[in-house]
Design an enzyme around this catalytic site. Structure first.
Site, mmCIF file in Angstrom:
data_model
loop_
_atom_site.group_PDB
_atom_site.id
_atom_site.type_symbol
_atom_site.label_atom_id
_atom_site.label_comp_id
_atom_site.label_asym_id
_atom_site.label_seq_id
_atom_site.Cartn_x
_atom_site.Cartn_y
_atom_site.Cartn_z
ATOM 1 N N GLY A 97 8.739 4.038 3.692
ATOM 2 C CA GLY A 97 9.640 4.335 2.258
ATOM 3 C C GLY A 97 10.901 3.446 2.279
ATOM 4 C CG HIS A 130 -3.383 -3.905 8.712
ATOM 5 N ND1 HIS A 130 -2.922 -4.385 9.310
ATOM 6 C CD2 HIS A 130 -2.658 -2.562 8.049
ATOM 7 C CE1 HIS A 130 -1.453 -3.573 9.671
ATOM 8 N NE2 HIS A 130 -1.771 -2.388 9.217
HETATM 9 N N1 LIG Z 1 0.099 -1.792 5.595
HETATM 10 C C1 LIG Z 1 1.427 -1.417 7.335
HETATM 11 O O1 LIG Z 1 1.496 -2.725 8.051
HETATM 12 C C2 LIG Z 1 2.022 -0.233 6.797
HETATM 13 C C3 LIG Z 1 3.002 0.085 7.712
HETATM 14 C C4 LIG Z 1 2.580 0.977 8.261
HETATM 15 C C5 LIG Z 1 2.825 2.544 7.546
HETATM 16 N N2 LIG Z 1 1.613 2.104 7.538
HETATM 17 C C6 LIG Z 1 1.444 3.315 6.494
HETATM 18 O O2 LIG Z 1 1.986 3.565 5.542
HETATM 19 C C7 LIG Z 1 1.378 5.353 5.322
HETATM 20 C C8 LIG Z 1 3.258 5.686 5.375
HETATM 21 O O3 LIG Z 1 3.626 5.518 6.355
HETATM 22 P P1 LIG Z 1 5.379 6.239 7.075
HETATM 23 O O4 LIG Z 1 5.154 5.483 8.337
HETATM 24 O O5 LIG Z 1 5.998 6.435 6.056
HETATM 25 O O6 LIG Z 1 4.649 8.336 7.035
HETATM 26 P P2 LIG Z 1 5.573 9.012 6.503
HETATM 27 O O7 LIG Z 1 5.122 10.299 7.437
HETATM 28 O O8 LIG Z 1 7.199 8.701 7.635
HETATM 29 O O9 LIG Z 1 5.823 8.978 5.081
HETATM 30 C C9 LIG Z 1 4.953 8.901 4.438
HETATM 31 C C10 LIG Z 1 5.327 9.583 2.731
HETATM 32 O O10 LIG Z 1 5.201 10.226 2.043
HETATM 33 C C11 LIG Z 1 5.153 11.297 1.376
HETATM 34 N N3 LIG Z 1 4.154 11.583 0.496
HETATM 35 C C12 LIG Z 1 3.109 12.253 0.558
HETATM 36 N N4 LIG Z 1 1.854 12.739 -0.258
HETATM 37 C C13 LIG Z 1 2.817 11.715 -1.253
HETATM 38 C C14 LIG Z 1 2.379 12.038 -2.720
HETATM 39 N N5 LIG Z 1 1.064 12.728 -3.831
HETATM 40 N N6 LIG Z 1 3.665 11.133 -3.606
HETATM 41 C C15 LIG Z 1 4.963 10.482 -3.130
HETATM 42 N N7 LIG Z 1 4.849 10.602 -1.115
HETATM 43 C C16 LIG Z 1 3.853 11.414 -1.104
HETATM 44 C C17 LIG Z 1 5.410 12.132 2.478
HETATM 45 O O11 LIG Z 1 6.028 13.212 2.403
HETATM 46 C C18 LIG Z 1 5.928 11.350 3.314
HETATM 47 O O12 LIG Z 1 7.638 11.568 2.879
HETATM 48 C C19 LIG Z 1 1.312 5.143 6.001
HETATM 49 O O13 LIG Z 1 -0.430 5.308 5.089
HETATM 50 C C20 LIG Z 1 0.757 4.351 6.808
HETATM 51 O O14 LIG Z 1 -0.228 4.542 8.105
HETATM 52 C C21 LIG Z 1 0.849 1.208 7.100
#
Ligand SMILES: NC(=O)c1ccc[n+]([C@@H]2O[C@H](COP(=O)([O-])OP(=O)(O)OC[C@H]3O[C@@H](n4cnc5c(N)ncnc54)[C@H](O)[C@@H]3O)[C@@H](O)[C@H]2O)c1
Length: 311
Positions: free
Chosen positions: A13, A174
């Site tokens: 994010g 994916h």
């Molecule tokens: N589609 C893709 O290509 C792709 C690529 C990268 C990551 N992802 C997915 O994205 C997600 C996040 O990955 P990341 O590496 O950023 O993980 P991360 O752990 O760094 O970040 C996830 C964030 O979500 C927050 N969070 C949890 N519950 C929440 C809620 N109810 N409301 C708001 N925020 C909340 C956490 O506090 C954390 O900061 C994972 O599911 C990952 O698999 C997908």
């Protein structure tokens, strides 16, 4: 000024916010459940804007009301993979998080277009569309831009040719069953098989399929974020600038490729209305076998979701 809200200010994010800020596209809002973290990251990024020369606003919040009036909502909240986990292992925890993120943001931005990243990606996009009863144009999953970029990067490393000359297309869910379309991919218009041997091409296809896992194994504590976040920025720009740009994304199928009621990766045209058109590739017999396997994997996760959540 356009407004983009990013739900989940973790690695993906906040890096999405970073790439978006560089493109000077929209005011940005970061929302996360961790107190102080989205505020701190937003302030830090805002303090970089005088250096970049951008006047966008960047705010962080723990409250969804900050997202009011967004043009685009990006959902990256949820758990990421750790070594040994598949994307599907995240389903139960992430369905609850994404369901809430989708419904809460919809209250404040009923006209927004959603870009979903949280895994299992195709199923989380399906959930976002269903809980808010959105038209399919307004929910797009990010996966194919990343998977195709990985294949391009590996080909550039192998051939020594600029990434700008390499055009790759990946179809399907994916997951490790994605379908890299080697027949339709090319280097400066010339088919891939004329540039590299069949063995090398197969190795690149396999590395592309497992590209996410390769990063997870190296990082050990999380999954890829630079490339996925860059993909988000490209998609958001295509939408806000009404570019009608064709990019591989996860989209809701209504008969295309013979599929219905499923989110699945395919090249789509992106513009100001969101997903404007699904591009259908003619598949040969070998590609169809891989395609069907990928469909089965995504369908299985969709079915598991329907047992968890009433949609
Ligand atoms: N589609 C893709 O290509 C792709 C690529 C990268 C990551 N992802 C997915 O994205 C997600 C996040 O990955 P990341 O590496 O950023 O993980 P991360 O752990 O760094 O970040 C996830 C964030 O979500 C927050 N969070 C949890 N519950 C929440 C809620 N109810 N409301 C708001 N925020 C909340 C956490 O506090 C954390 O900061 C994972 O599911 C990952 O698999 C997908």
């Amino acid at each position: 000024m356009n407004k983009i809200s990013i739900i989940g200010a973790g690695m993906t994010g906040s890096t999405s916010a970073h790439w978006l800020a560089e493109r000077d596209l929209a005011d940005l809002v970061l929302v996360d459940v961790v107190e102080g973290m989205p505020q701190g990251k937003a302030l830090d990024m805002l303090e970089a804007m005088p250096i970049i020369g951008s006047d966008i606003e960047i705010v962080g919040s723990n409250d969804y009301s900050a997202t009011k009036g967004s043009d685009i909502i990006i959902i990256t909240a949820g758990l990421a993979r750790k070594p040994g986990m598949s994307r599907d292992d995240l389903l139960t925890a992430n369905a609850e998080i994404v369901g809430k993120a989708a419904t809460e943001t919809f209250k404040y931005s009923p006209d927004a277009i959603y870009i979903v990243l949280t895994n299992p990606l195709d199923t989380m996009a399906y959930l976002t569309m269903k809980v808010n009863k959105l038209p399919r144009e307004r929910v797009i999953g990010q996966a194919g831009v990343l998977d195709s970029a990985r294949m391009c990067a590996f080909l550039a490393m192998e051939t020594g040719i600029s990434v700008e000359n390499i055009h790759c297309y990946v179809l399907g869910g994916h997951g490790d069953e994605m379908v890299p379309l080697t027949r339709h991919s090319n280097i400066a218009g010339i088919p891939l098989c004329d540039y590299i041997s069949a063995d090398k091409l197969e190795a690149i296809v396999n590395r592309t399929r497992k590209g996410g896992g390769e990063i997870v194994d190296l990082l050990k504590t999380g999954s890829a974020f630079y490339a996925p976040a860059a993909a988000v920025a490209q998609m958001a720009e295509a939408i806000l600038k009404d570019r009608h740009l064709i990019l591989p994304c996860s989209a809701y199928m209504q008969g295309e490729y013979g599929l219905r009621d499923i989110f699945f990766g395919t090249p789509v045209k992106l513009g100001r209305k969101g997903m404007e058109q699904i591009i259908e590739y003619p598949l040969d017999a070998d590609e169809k076998v891989l395609f069907d396997k990928s469909v089965a994997a995504v369908q299985e996760t969709h079915e598991a979701l329907k047992k968890l959540v009433k949609i």
